[in-house]
Design a protein around this motif. Structure first.
Motif, PDB file in Angstrom:
ATOM      1  N   UNK A  15       0.810  -1.215   0.000  1.00 40.02           N
ATOM      2  CA  UNK A  15       0.000   0.000   0.000  1.00 40.02           C
ATOM      3  C   UNK A  15       0.849   1.273   0.000  1.00 40.02           C
ATOM      4  N   UNK A  16       2.149   1.117  -0.104  1.00 39.51           N
ATOM      5  CA  UNK A  16       3.077   2.245  -0.009  1.00 39.51           C
ATOM      6  C   UNK A  16       2.804   3.323  -1.057  1.00 39.51           C
ATOM      7  N   UNK A  17       2.716   2.961  -2.320  1.00 36.96           N
ATOM      8  CA  UNK A  17       2.512   3.948  -3.385  1.00 36.96           C
ATOM      9  C   UNK A  17       1.204   4.706  -3.202  1.00 36.96           C
ATOM     10  N   UNK A  18       0.151   3.994  -2.843  1.00 36.75           N
ATOM     11  CA  UNK A  18      -1.138   4.645  -2.629  1.00 36.75           C
ATOM     12  C   UNK A  18      -1.063   5.620  -1.455  1.00 36.75           C
ATOM     13  N   UNK A  19      -0.389   5.223  -0.380  1.00 28.40           N
ATOM     14  CA  UNK A  19      -0.265   6.085   0.781  1.00 28.40           C
ATOM     15  C   UNK A  19       0.546   7.336   0.453  1.00 28.40           C
ATOM     16  N   UNK A  20       1.616   7.182  -0.294  1.00 29.29           N
ATOM     17  CA  UNK A  20       2.422   8.334  -0.715  1.00 29.29           C
ATOM     18  C   UNK A  20       1.547   9.302  -1.521  1.00 29.29           C
ATOM     19  N   UNK A  21       0.716   8.771  -2.419  1.00 28.77           N
ATOM     20  CA  UNK A  21      -0.203   9.619  -3.195  1.00 28.77           C
ATOM     21  C   UNK A  21      -1.168  10.365  -2.285  1.00 28.77           C
ATOM     22  N   UNK A  22      -1.660   9.688  -1.268  1.00 24.30           N
ATOM     23  CA  UNK A  22      -2.574  10.327  -0.314  1.00 24.30           C
ATOM     24  C   UNK A  22      -1.869  11.456   0.444  1.00 24.30           C
ATOM     25  N   UNK A  23      -0.643  11.207   0.900  1.00 23.78           N
ATOM     26  CA  UNK A  23       0.100  12.232   1.632  1.00 23.78           C
ATOM     27  C   UNK A  23       0.392  13.444   0.749  1.00 23.78           C
ATOM     28  N   UNK A  24       0.750  13.201  -0.502  1.00 26.21           N
ATOM     29  CA  UNK A  24       1.017  14.312  -1.426  1.00 26.21           C
ATOM     30  C   UNK A  24      -0.254  15.123  -1.671  1.00 26.21           C
ATOM     31  N   UNK A  25      -1.394  14.446  -1.770  1.00 28.19           N
ATOM     32  CA  UNK A  25      -2.665  15.143  -1.967  1.00 28.19           C
ATOM     33  C   UNK A  25      -2.982  16.032  -0.765  1.00 28.19           C
TER      34      UNK A  25
END
Length: 99
Positions: A15-25
């Protein structure tokens, strides 16, 4: 200026990539944040013995005022991150003033 630094350790590394996307958002969309940076750990901590505990992701966010930093947890962007984000094994955080 005030800085909030969080180090996240995810239960499921897929889930790392998805979480990084969430944090950037969150960094783009939260009106109280004036600067945001997200990084993924590539280091490997020591297998045994003393040494640092490495997390998976770091988020560094800056606020113009202490009041904005203190309001951040109640923003819709932060609440969405907590409610919809992946399960975390550990979160470490620190807040400090940049002088």
């Amino acid at each position: 200026m005030f800085r909030h630094v969080s180090v996240f350790t995810l239960e499921n590394k897929e889930e790392l990539d998805h979480f990084v996307s969430m944090l950037k958002a969150v960094g783009r969309e939260c009106p109280t944040i004036c600067h945001s940076e997200v990084g993924v750990n590539f280091g490997v901590g020591p297998k045994e013995g003393p040494g640092p505990e490495f997390g998976d992701v770091i988020q560094i966010i800056d606020f113009n005022t202490k009041e904005e930093l203190e309001r951040y947890p109640s923003t819709s962007q932060h609440r969405h991150l907590v409610e919809a984000g992946p399960k975390l094994v550990k979160v470490s955080a620190i807040d400090y003033e940049i002088r």
